[in-house]
Design a protein around this motif. Structure first.
Motif, PDB file in Angstrom:
ATOM      1  N   GLU A 272       7.738  13.018   5.999  1.00  0.00           N
ATOM      2  CA  GLU A 272       7.519  11.852   5.163  1.00  0.00           C
ATOM      3  C   GLU A 272       7.649  12.312   3.720  1.00  0.00           C
ATOM      4  O   GLU A 272       6.915  13.198   3.283  1.00  0.00           O
ATOM      5  CB  GLU A 272       6.137  11.247   5.424  1.00  0.00           C
ATOM      6  N   ILE A 274       7.377  13.455   0.124  1.00  0.00           N
ATOM      7  CA  ILE A 274       6.317  13.646  -0.864  1.00  0.00           C
ATOM      8  C   ILE A 274       6.958  14.289  -2.086  1.00  0.00           C
ATOM      9  O   ILE A 274       7.576  15.350  -1.980  1.00  0.00           O
ATOM     10  CB  ILE A 274       5.193  14.548  -0.327  1.00  0.00           C
ATOM     11  N   ASP A 287      -0.246  18.041   1.712  1.00  0.00           N
ATOM     12  CA  ASP A 287      -0.526  17.683   3.109  1.00  0.00           C
ATOM     13  C   ASP A 287       0.753  17.081   3.678  1.00  0.00           C
ATOM     14  O   ASP A 287       1.078  15.924   3.420  1.00  0.00           O
ATOM     15  CB  ASP A 287      -1.679  16.681   3.160  1.00  0.00           C
ATOM     16  N   ASP A 289       1.676  16.561   6.880  1.00  0.00           N
ATOM     17  CA  ASP A 289       1.641  15.785   8.122  1.00  0.00           C
ATOM     18  C   ASP A 289       0.600  14.673   8.102  1.00  0.00           C
ATOM     19  O   ASP A 289       0.339  14.035   9.121  1.00  0.00           O
ATOM     20  CB  ASP A 289       1.410  16.696   9.338  1.00  0.00           C
ATOM     21  N   GLY A 290      -0.007  14.436   6.936  1.00  0.00           N
ATOM     22  CA  GLY A 290      -0.883  13.283   6.784  1.00  0.00           C
ATOM     23  C   GLY A 290      -2.174  13.334   7.560  1.00  0.00           C
ATOM     24  O   GLY A 290      -2.748  12.286   7.868  1.00  0.00           O
ATOM     25  N   ASP A 291      -2.668  14.545   7.878  1.00  0.00           N
ATOM     26  CA  ASP A 291      -3.917  14.623   8.638  1.00  0.00           C
ATOM     27  C   ASP A 291      -5.121  14.921   7.754  1.00  0.00           C
ATOM     28  O   ASP A 291      -6.222  15.174   8.247  1.00  0.00           O
ATOM     29  CB  ASP A 291      -3.810  15.685   9.733  1.00  0.00           C
ATOM     30  N   SER A 353      -3.413   4.881   7.831  1.00  0.00           N
ATOM     31  CA  SER A 353      -2.082   5.473   7.895  1.00  0.00           C
ATOM     32  C   SER A 353      -2.091   6.784   7.135  1.00  0.00           C
ATOM     33  O   SER A 353      -2.913   6.994   6.243  1.00  0.00           O
ATOM     34  CB  SER A 353      -1.035   4.532   7.282  1.00  0.00           C
ATOM     35  N   SER A 354      -1.211   7.673   7.515  1.00  0.00           N
ATOM     36  CA  SER A 354      -1.037   8.953   6.835  1.00  0.00           C
ATOM     37  C   SER A 354      -2.385   9.661   6.670  1.00  0.00           C
ATOM     38  O   SER A 354      -3.152   9.788   7.617  1.00  0.00           O
ATOM     39  CB  SER A 354      -0.346   8.726   5.483  1.00  0.00           C
ATOM     40  N   ASN A 355      -2.702  10.103   5.441  1.00  0.00           N
ATOM     41  CA  ASN A 355      -3.923  10.886   5.248  1.00  0.00           C
ATOM     42  C   ASN A 355      -5.199  10.049   5.261  1.00  0.00           C
ATOM     43  O   ASN A 355      -6.294  10.592   5.117  1.00  0.00           O
ATOM     44  CB  ASN A 355      -3.850  11.696   3.949  1.00  0.00           C
ATOM     45  N   THR A 394      -9.099  10.447   0.276  1.00  0.00           N
ATOM     46  CA  THR A 394      -7.942  10.965   1.011  1.00  0.00           C
ATOM     47  C   THR A 394      -7.479  12.320   0.485  1.00  0.00           C
ATOM     48  O   THR A 394      -6.905  13.102   1.234  1.00  0.00           O
ATOM     49  CB  THR A 394      -6.752   9.982   0.928  1.00  0.00           C
TER      50      THR A 394
END
Length: 496
Positions: A272, A274, A287, A289-291, A353-355, A394
């Motif tokens: 995604e 960034i 980040d 992978d948005g975790d 969604s995402s983070n 986030t």
């Protein structure tokens, strides 16, 4: 001027009748006298109000047609510095396994309580040291550290907090050191140890052990290239437009643009997209992978030309991660996650969604600072944060503020509107204006404004505070704002 009977009678019976009669009959004199009186009264009033408005470091009040009005001024505060040494080492420190070192903390100003230290291992987490009181007094505090017997090198992250009345959160740079599994003995700071073999017949010259040298591999990326990132980082000389893939091709980055005059470069990280703009020498974590956990560290080492840069890319999965960052458990609790998702949706009116999933993970599993809290209590923490900042946490910085709030510290991000409201609550509870040179008054407002929790609870103090709250408000606390006021009464130390 029209005369009335009662006035004539008064004038005839008064030995000052002539002067008073002349005064009332001379409109010009009367007007001048009244004007002089009003002007003098105004000067006195303004002088007194100025004195009120300038007291207490910029907080003033005055009376008007609608009653008392309050004026708010942002106050300044002390932010003490903190220097941490590992033995005699101040940066890039190393301790050999099964060796000891004194961790020294030097505060710029003395905390009023006993500072505590926490040690977190990046890999051997079983050796983590929970917050423990340090020894010392005034501005100098120490902790005696003994490294465990590790089978591989590890990084130890230092965290220090103050629990006392001033509650300052100092910042410092020497936040970690390395435990080296190769060799024994030695002193912290990478100096190693000096050993002399004791063979009776062949004495040898003492030798000094030197620390391991970290060699970072370098690659040149002029076309689309796939590489395997080294755990200590990889320095890539990259050309604008060329793509470097890593993590088995699931992620990549490319240089979007270079501004030589500004000394900046913009890097796009995918999957995604960034966008990260760095100045020369600047570092930023990403980040990917948005975790909610930072995965990649980018450092712009050098701008070589208008089309080429030197970029250090370091994966963070093999290094320490912040304990304050929520992450999903390796043994998922689907019921807790469902509760977390439902609360997130009810709060924000959209699905995560995402983070934003880090919020769900926080509610479901907690962090080092909130692991003892119930799921419902962690929901309350997120709700309080949303009420204060009108967003969910986030980023690293935002989760760091959550950790500070949960450990009796004020957050880094300040909000003027909630601090104004806290002043109103302070006046209602303590029947006076706050004194900004008094740390207890200041912290009473922090407790209310940011809904700060206490690490160590005193149930008796809280019971007494509930009684005080009820006597002031005529009802028992029931909302998060009410409970924040209760904690301010119980723990800030402010008094009437």
């Amino acid at each position: 001027m029209k005369k009335v009977d009662w006035l004539n009678t008064l004038l005839q019976n008064n030995n000052m009748n002539t002067q008073i009669k002349n005064l009332f009959q001379n409109k010009a004199k009367l007007t001048k006298l009244l004007f002089t009186f009003v002007l003098a009264a105004s000067v006195i009033l303004v002088t007194n109000m100025n004195a009120l408005a300038t007291q207490n470091s910029g907080y003033g009040y005055g009376y008007g047609p609608s009653g008392y009005g309050y004026g708010y001024g942002y106050w300044s505060e002390e932010t003490p510095t903190l220097t941490v040494n590992v033995g005699s080492c101040t940066t890039g420190c190393t301790v050999n396994i099964s060796s000891s070192a004194t961790l020294s903390a030097g505060f710029g100003s003395a905390p009023s309580g006993t500072p505590q230290i926490r040690l977190s291992y990046s890999t051997a987490s079983a050796n983590d040291v929970a917050y423990t009181d340090m020894s010392g007094s005034g501005t100098s505090w120490t902790y005696n550290y003994t490294s465990p017997a590790l089978t591989s090198n590890d990084t130890v992250t230092i965290a220090i907090r103050t629990l006392g009345g001033d509650g300052h959160t100092p910042t410092f740079t020497n936040t970690s050191f390395t435990v080296r599994a190769t060799g024994t003995g030695g002193s912290p700071g990478g100096g190693g140890s000096t050993t002399t073999p004791t063979t009776p017949t062949t004495p040898t010259t003492p030798t000094t052990e030197t620390p391991d040298t970290v060699i970072v591999p370098e690659v040149t990326v002029t076309t689309d290239t796939s590489i395997e990132l080294d755990s200590d980082g990889t320095t890539a000389t990259m050309t604008t437009g060329a793509t470097m893939s890593f993590s088995g091709g699931s992620h990549s980055l490319r240089v979007a643009s270079i501004n030589v005059s500004a000394g900046t470069a913009t890097i796009i990280v995918t999957s995604e997209p960034i966008s990260v703009t760095l100045e020369s020498g600047e570092m930023e974590q990403v980040d990917i992978d948005g975790d909610g956990v930072m995965d990649l560290e980018l450092t712009l080492e050098q701008i070589l030309s208008s089309t080429q840069i030197k970029l250090l890319v370091k994966p963070l999965s093999a290094t320490a991660t912040m304990s304050s960052l929520p992450r999903r458990s390796t043994t998922p609790n689907l019921a807790n996650e469902k509760t977390g998702v439902e609360y997130f949706v009810s709060l924000t009116k959209h699905t995560p969604s995402s983070n934003e999933w880090s919020v769900v993970h926080f509610i479901a599993y907690g962090t080092a600072e909130s692991s003892r809290m119930s799921v419902r209590d962690r929901q309350g923490v997120i709700g309080d944060y949303y009420e204060i900042y009108h967003k969910v946490p986030t980023t690293n910085a935002e989760w760091s503020d959550i950790a500070l709030i949960l450990t009796s510290h004020k957050p880094h991000e300040r909000v003027v509107t909630v601090e104004r409201q806290a002043i109103t609550d302070f006046v209602k509870v303590y029947k006076r204006l706050p004194n900004y040179s008094n740390v207890h008054d200041e912290w009473a407002m922090y407790y209310v404004a940011y809904k700060i929790r206490n690490v160590i609870r005193n149930i008796d103090s809280e019971k007494a505070a509930i009684g005080t709250f009820k006597s002031v408000y005529k009802y028992v606390p029931s909302t998060s704002h009410h409970w924040a006021i209760m904690r301010a009464i119980a723990y800030s130390g402010a008094s009437r």
